[in-house]
Design an enzyme around this catalytic site. Structure first.
Site, PDB file in Angstrom:
ATOM      1  N   LYS A   3      11.727 -11.786  -0.076  1.00 16.95           N
ATOM      2  CA  LYS A   3      11.580 -10.459  -0.487  1.00 16.95           C
ATOM      3  C   LYS A   3      11.717 -10.311  -1.951  1.00 16.95           C
ATOM      4  CE  LYS A   3      11.045  -7.369   1.887  1.00 16.95           C
ATOM      5  NZ  LYS A   3       9.760  -6.749   2.444  1.00 16.95           N
TER       6      LYS A   3
ATOM      7  N   THR B  92       4.175  -2.469   4.019  1.00 15.49           N
ATOM      8  CA  THR B  92       5.610  -2.306   4.620  1.00 15.49           C
ATOM      9  C   THR B  92       5.836  -3.714   5.502  1.00 15.49           C
ATOM     10  OG1 THR B  92       4.888  -1.443   6.752  1.00 15.49           O
ATOM     11  CG2 THR B  92       5.269  -0.050   4.921  1.00 15.49           C
TER      12      THR B  92
ATOM     13  N   GLY C 237       1.696  -0.960   9.716  1.00 17.04           N
ATOM     14  CA  GLY C 237       1.570   0.492  10.153  1.00 17.04           C
ATOM     15  C   GLY C 237       2.175   0.944  11.382  1.00 17.04           C
TER      16      GLY C 237
END
Length: 371
Positions: free
Chosen positions: A158, A84, A18
């Site tokens: 990923k 993220t 974050g």
């Protein structure tokens, strides 16, 4: 806008990474839209991009350390996780594997252990990118491209991480997951798209382009990607509240991946020239030199070899030649139908915001040096 925008609180949300580029935009959007939501940010370092809101807490944590992650999750007891965090694509393969695959599996395991309801993962549109195949209106039915077919090990990791996230959906039945696949993310704070383009303008390189500029390409403003994450999160939490009812396959968000773009594919060099124009470039299009693709490819190979000997990376590589001349755009109908997604900031405004952010930072740095 989704009706979820009127919800004051989403509960307790953990945003992994974050303090990073996308992550801090997600935190900002949560605070803006859902002001009573408790946000906990986990990052390796939490000194940058901190939000001043009293509803946001920061924790230094390494997601490759399962025990540390579990201890924090037990303390926070989050309702949902937005993941993220990811190393930059230029780091060694072992770091990508350790963080993207190992770290993601640690987060999933800890989330399942403490009863997290919803888990949204930031994947990448490149998980289905074959460098030898033009990407034309690609949708989520396109297969993963990994292993020997995928030259970018970062992309392989990923893809494997996304597969792990989607496979964890409904294990247990109360744990719901989804993946967001951004394409060409740019905006305030990015380091991979806008800064190199502005640097090219500073170096007087706007007089060149590779190829005929007939390839549509996808660029996506960061706030739109943050918006998509919140839509997915809200949908998962809604599905959780509806249990044991399961949505129709045509409506499901849990267990699904979604391409996210601005919905405005543009010719590659038109985007670059829009960035350069915002930075101050006024070179007439008639004075732009077009380098043929084959010639640029040879030049890129020579530069790669020469700069490799110096331990540096050239401004032009064979990969850059390929990616700047191939079509690469996506179909986002699935996100529109199931998430209710529409870009909230158009491409022109996104470019303006992103470039002005760079120029303002340059001005501030210059003033500090002058003091």
């Amino acid at each position: 806008m989704s009706s979820s925008d009127s919800v004051q609180s989403l509960g307790k949300i953990v945003v992994i990474g974050g303090c990073g580029f996308l992550g801090h935009h997600i935190v900002n959007l949560i605070v803006s839209r859902h002001p009573q939501t408790s946000v906990s940010v986990l990052d390796v370092r939490t000194t940058n991009n901190r939000h001043a809101s009293s509803t946001v807490s920061y924790y230094d944590s390494d997601i490759t350390d399962y025990d540390a992650v579990l201890e924090l999750f037990r303390r926070i007891r989050p309702d949902a996780v937005i993941h993220t965090a990811s190393p930059t694509a230029f780091l060694p393969n072992e770091i990508h594997e350790k963080v993207n695959i190992g770290g993601t599996k640690n987060l999933l395991k800890a989330a399942q252990e403490v009863g997290v309801k919803a888990f949204v993962y930031t994947s990448s549109a490149s998980v289905s990118l074959d460098p030898k195949v033009d990407v034309v209106n690609a949708d989520e039915t396109w297969p993963y491209v990994t292993g020997s077919r995928q030259p970018e090990y970062y992309t392989t990791t990923k893809a494997f991480a996304e597969q792990a996230v989607l496979a964890a959906n409904r294990t247990p039945s109360t744990f719901l997951t989804a993946a967001i696949r951004p394409a060409g993310i740019f905006g305030e704070g990015d380091v991979q798209i806008l800064p190199p383009m502005v640097t090219a303008y500073r170096r007087g390189q706007t007089k060149f382009q590779v190829g005929d500029n007939n390839n549509l390409f996808e660029f996506t403003y960061v706030e739109n990607i943050a918006h998509a994450h919140l839509l997915a999160l809200s949908a998962l939490l809604t599905t959780h509240r509806m249990a044991p009812t399961v949505p129709l396959d045509s409506e499901r968000v849990d267990g699904e991946a979604f391409f996210i773009t601005n919905g405005q594919p543009v010719y590659f060099w038109d985007f670059a020239r829009a960035v350069w124009h915002e930075a101050g470039d006024r070179l007439p299009i008639q004075k732009v030199w077009k380098l043929q693709v084959d010639f640029a490819f040879v030049v890129g190979a020579i530069l790669e070899w020469a700069f490799w000997a110096l331990g540096k990376k050239p401004n032009l590589t064979r990969q850059q030649v390929r990616y700047s001349t191939m079509p690469k755009y996506y179909n986002i109908d699935k996100a529109k139908k199931r998430l209710g997604y529409e870009a909230t900031v158009d491409l022109k405004e996104g470019v303006r915001r992103g470039v002005q952010y760079i120029l303002e930072r340059e001005k501030q740095d210059s003033e500090k040096k002058a003091q």
